[in-house]
Design an enzyme around this catalytic site. Structure first.
Site, short mmCIF file in Angstrom:
data_model
loop_
_atom_site.label_atom_id
_atom_site.label_comp_id
_atom_site.label_asym_id
_atom_site.label_seq_id
_atom_site.Cartn_x
_atom_site.Cartn_y
_atom_site.Cartn_z
N GLU A 88 52.92 58.65 33.04
CA GLU A 88 52.47 58.81 34.43
C GLU A 88 53.67 58.62 35.36
O GLU A 88 53.51 58.37 36.54
CB GLU A 88 51.32 57.87 34.76
CG GLU A 88 51.56 56.42 34.42
CD GLU A 88 50.40 55.55 34.81
OE1 GLU A 88 49.98 55.61 35.98
OE2 GLU A 88 49.91 54.79 33.97
N CYS A 120 47.41 55.06 31.94
CA CYS A 120 47.96 54.41 30.74
C CYS A 120 47.28 54.87 29.45
O CYS A 120 47.64 54.42 28.37
CB CYS A 120 47.82 52.90 30.85
SG CYS A 120 48.69 52.22 32.25
N THR A 161 54.11 42.82 38.00
CA THR A 161 53.60 43.47 36.78
C THR A 161 54.33 44.79 36.51
O THR A 161 53.80 45.67 35.85
CB THR A 161 52.07 43.70 36.86
OG1 THR A 161 51.80 44.62 37.91
CG2 THR A 161 51.30 42.44 37.10
N SER A 210 40.59 46.53 39.68
CA SER A 210 41.10 47.15 38.44
C SER A 210 40.93 46.21 37.25
O SER A 210 40.58 46.64 36.15
CB SER A 210 42.56 47.59 38.60
OG SER A 210 43.44 46.49 38.60
N HIS A 242 45.76 47.11 25.71
CA HIS A 242 46.66 47.56 26.78
C HIS A 242 46.99 46.30 27.59
O HIS A 242 46.09 45.53 27.94
CB HIS A 242 45.95 48.60 27.66
CG HIS A 242 46.67 48.87 28.94
ND1 HIS A 242 47.98 49.24 28.97
CD2 HIS A 242 46.26 48.77 30.24
CE1 HIS A 242 48.36 49.39 30.24
NE2 HIS A 242 47.34 49.10 31.02
N LYS A 251 42.25 37.42 28.62
CA LYS A 251 40.86 37.52 29.10
C LYS A 251 40.09 38.51 28.24
O LYS A 251 38.89 38.31 27.98
CB LYS A 251 40.83 37.97 30.57
CG LYS A 251 41.32 36.90 31.51
CD LYS A 251 41.18 37.32 32.95
CE LYS A 251 41.76 36.24 33.86
NZ LYS A 251 41.55 36.47 35.25
N ASN A 285 54.65 45.68 32.30
CA ASN A 285 53.75 46.80 32.01
C ASN A 285 54.58 48.05 31.74
O ASN A 285 55.43 48.43 32.56
CB ASN A 285 52.81 47.03 33.20
CG ASN A 285 51.67 47.99 32.85
OD1 ASN A 285 51.61 48.54 31.75
ND2 ASN A 285 50.76 48.18 33.80
N SER A 318 43.77 53.64 34.09
CA SER A 318 43.04 53.59 35.36
C SER A 318 42.51 54.95 35.75
O SER A 318 43.01 55.99 35.32
CB SER A 318 43.97 53.09 36.47
OG SER A 318 44.09 51.70 36.37
P1 HMG Z 1 47.33 38.58 42.97
O1 HMG Z 1 46.07 38.94 43.61
O2 HMG Z 1 48.49 38.37 43.86
O3 HMG Z 1 47.19 37.30 42.05
O4 HMG Z 1 47.77 39.68 41.93
P2 HMG Z 1 45.94 36.33 41.88
O5 HMG Z 1 45.73 35.56 43.12
O6 HMG Z 1 44.78 37.04 41.28
O7 HMG Z 1 46.57 35.35 40.79
C1 HMG Z 1 46.87 35.80 39.53
C2 HMG Z 1 46.50 34.70 38.54
O8 HMG Z 1 47.39 33.60 38.73
C3 HMG Z 1 45.08 34.14 38.73
O9 HMG Z 1 44.61 33.83 37.44
C4 HMG Z 1 45.34 32.85 39.53
O10 HMG Z 1 44.32 31.87 39.37
C5 HMG Z 1 46.64 32.40 38.90
P3 HMG Z 1 43.07 34.13 37.06
O11 HMG Z 1 42.25 33.34 38.00
O12 HMG Z 1 42.89 35.62 37.27
O13 HMG Z 1 42.97 33.73 35.64
N1 HMG Z 1 47.44 31.50 39.72
C6 HMG Z 1 48.07 30.42 39.24
N2 HMG Z 1 48.11 29.87 37.98
C7 HMG Z 1 48.87 28.76 37.81
N3 HMG Z 1 49.56 28.14 38.80
C8 HMG Z 1 49.53 28.66 40.07
C9 HMG Z 1 48.77 29.84 40.33
N4 HMG Z 1 48.52 30.59 41.43
C10 HMG Z 1 47.71 31.61 41.05
N5 HMG Z 1 50.21 28.04 41.04
C11 HMG Z 1 46.97 41.36 40.38
C12 HMG Z 1 47.19 39.87 40.65
C13 HMG Z 1 46.67 41.58 38.90
C14 HMG Z 1 45.78 41.84 41.21
C15 HMG Z 1 48.25 42.13 40.80
O14 HMG Z 1 49.34 41.71 40.00
C16 HMG Z 1 48.12 43.62 40.68
O15 HMG Z 1 47.57 44.29 41.55
N6 HMG Z 1 48.66 44.21 39.58
C17 HMG Z 1 48.61 45.65 39.36
C18 HMG Z 1 47.26 46.13 38.88
C19 HMG Z 1 46.96 45.71 37.46
O16 HMG Z 1 47.84 45.35 36.68
N7 HMG Z 1 45.70 45.83 37.05
C20 HMG Z 1 45.29 45.55 35.68
C21 HMG Z 1 44.05 46.33 35.26
S1 HMG Z 1 44.22 48.06 35.58
C22 HMG Z 1 45.22 48.62 34.27
O17 HMG Z 1 45.41 47.95 33.31
C23 HMG Z 1 45.85 49.97 34.42
C24 HMG Z 1 47.31 49.96 34.79
O18 HMG Z 1 48.10 49.63 33.68
C25 HMG Z 1 47.70 51.33 35.36
C26 HMG Z 1 47.35 52.57 34.56
O19 HMG Z 1 46.39 52.70 33.85
O20 HMG Z 1 48.09 53.52 34.78
C27 HMG Z 1 47.63 48.97 35.88
#
Ligand code: HMG
Length: 403
Positions: A88, A120, A161, A210, A242, A251, A285, A318
């Site tokens: 992609e 992906c 990521t 996502s 993935h 998870k 990633n 996605s």
């Molecule tokens: P965010 O919203 O900034 O982070 O970004 P958050 O607030 O959700 O925190 C992340 C985790 O850290 C959470 O853990 C927090 O609790 C923890 P969880 O509750 O989820 O278990 N946390 C801490 N832990 C320890 N000490 C601390 C602390 N502070 C927070 N002090 C988000 C996270 C994944 C949303 C962002 O990185 C993002 O948008 N990433 C890109 C999208 C993505 O990867 N999505 C995955 C599913 S989609 C997919 O897999 C397809 C993809 O590969 C693309 C494709 O297919 O082409 C992405």
């Protein structure tokens, strides 16, 4: 009964697997510091430790060809009848990266070379097409390449990521590493969780949505799989996912283990899961290649896998398309893998946050005739990969073999 019906089904799967990444990485704690985030959010919350960074002299073609060059010998190059690149992060809207790669690898001319896209998920579809092709052409090989550079942009939630790398897999009959079995279930959902319009350098992401979709697609697809094939957890020795970031994989495995699973069984699966994230934690990633890097990581780092073991594979792209399928490990599979790959990770060059920002987001500037020359670039001298992007001449990308 017709001969066709009584003929024993041939085993098709992964005969060889290679991986290429750029020379540079950023420590995720430096990113946290640079973005005023608590480092534990990235280190513990996402379970990420480093991410691969590409200079302008690396793209999906140079990385993909370099991953394939590691595994193909002259005999393989004569037998490859199809090259499919899942990506992609394409470099062209028209010409397939597989055509460049076909030339760079010197594959025999009477081959089909194409690029395939669904976020992906692309490389998983490619594996399925490869298997179908070999069922009809038993002596053929298909080269499947998953090649991507994941960029979300500076100061975005997805920045932690990012990553870059390529997996190359040689698919043929009687494979030396793993057989791709027939049982699979796919699911398609028209959702906007992550997408990249043609006018945008970076994806638009609904991050939390996502992750929910990724997990819900997994559980619903696995439930359907269990129903269709009358199987359950006991049919599997391990799972690979993935991995947009390793914590989502954790998870994912927990969501499969939740119901009525004894603690010791749970621990066995979790222990194996941790071997599947060793490489992903250090690369980030890599989109299409991410599931297959997780497989490579398991196979090279887990001491509790043996021939015949079944690995459950969860592919998610996605948009969204996902698939749950499985592989059976081949006799002697360990002999066809490496046990020193961590040295490659340790030999990379670490970047400061400023160097990362300058390198990863550098734009190629062409002169009026569409030229740009990198041949004296230090990135080419420092690269450990077989191929690099040497220059652009009259808008044509020119690659060079350096190793
Ligand atoms: P965010 O919203 O900034 O982070 O970004 P958050 O607030 O959700 O925190 C992340 C985790 O850290 C959470 O853990 C927090 O609790 C923890 P969880 O509750 O989820 O278990 N946390 C801490 N832990 C320890 N000490 C601390 C602390 N502070 C927070 N002090 C988000 C996270 C994944 C949303 C962002 O990185 C993002 O948008 N990433 C890109 C999208 C993505 O990867 N999505 C995955 C599913 S989609 C997919 O897999 C397809 C993809 O590969 C693309 C494709 O297919 O082409 C992405």
């Amino acid at each position: 009964m017709k001969i066709k019906e009584i003929k024993e089904k041939i085993k098709i799967g992964i005969d060889k697997i290679g991986f290429a990444m750029p020379k540079y990485f950023l420590d995720i704690r430096d990113l946290a510091l640079g973005r005023n985030e608590n480092e534990n959010k990235f280190v513990k919350g996402l379970m990420q430790s480093e991410m691969s960074i590409t200079p302008v002299t690396e793209d999906i073609v140079s990385l993909g060809a370099s991953a394939a060059e590691q595994i193909l010998d002259e005999e393989d190059k004569k037998n490859v009848e199809m090259i499919i690149v899942g990506t992609e992060s394409s470099i062209d809207q028209s010409k397939a990266s597989a055509v460049f790669i076909h030339h760079l690898l010197d594959i025999q001319p009477f081959a089909r070379s194409i690029e395939i896209k669904e976020a992906c998920y692309g490389a998983t579809a490619a594996l399925s097409f490869a298997k179908n092709y070999i069922e009809k052409n038993e002596n053929a090989s298909v080269l499947v390449i998953a090649s991507d550079i994941a960029k979300y942009g500076i100061n975005t939630p997805g920045e932690s990521t990012q990553g870059a790398g390529s997996i190359a897999m040689l698919i043929k009959k009687d494979p030396k590493i793993a057989v791709i079995n027939d049982e699979n279930v796919c699911q398609t959902r028209d959702i906007m969780d992550f997408w990249r319009p043609n006018y945008s350098d970076f994806p638009i992401v609904d991050g939390h949505f996502s992750t929910k979709q990724y997990l819900d697609c997994l559980t619903t697809t696995f439930d359907e799989y269990k129903k269709r094939y009358s199987q359950d957890l006991s049919n599997f020795s391990a799972f690979c996912f993935h991995l947009p970031f390793p914590k989502l994989g954790l998870k994912a495995i927990n969501s499969l283990l939740e119901k009525n699973v004894e603690k010791n069984i749970k621990n066995i699966f979790l222990e194996k899961f941790h071997t599947s994230i060793v490489y992903g934690k250090r690369v980030g990633n890599i989109y299409t290649g991410s599931l297959y890097l997780s497989l490579l990581s398991s196979l090279e780092n887990c001491d509790n896998l043996k021939a015949g073991d079944k690995i459950g594979m969860y592919s998610y792209g996605s948009g969204a398309v996902c698939e749950f399928f499985n592989l059976s490990l081949a006799e002697g599979f360990k002999n066809h893998l490496r046990n020193d790959r961590l040295n490659d990770f340790n030999n990379r060059k670490q970047l400061s946050i400023e160097e990362y920002e300058a390198m990863f987001f550098e734009k190629i500037i062409l002169d009026k005739e569409g030229n740009c020359d990198f041949s004296n670039s230090k990135f080419i001298q420092e690269s450990d990969n077989a191929f690099v992007l040497e220059k652009i001449e009259n808008h044509k990308r020119i690659y060079k073999k350096i190793k």
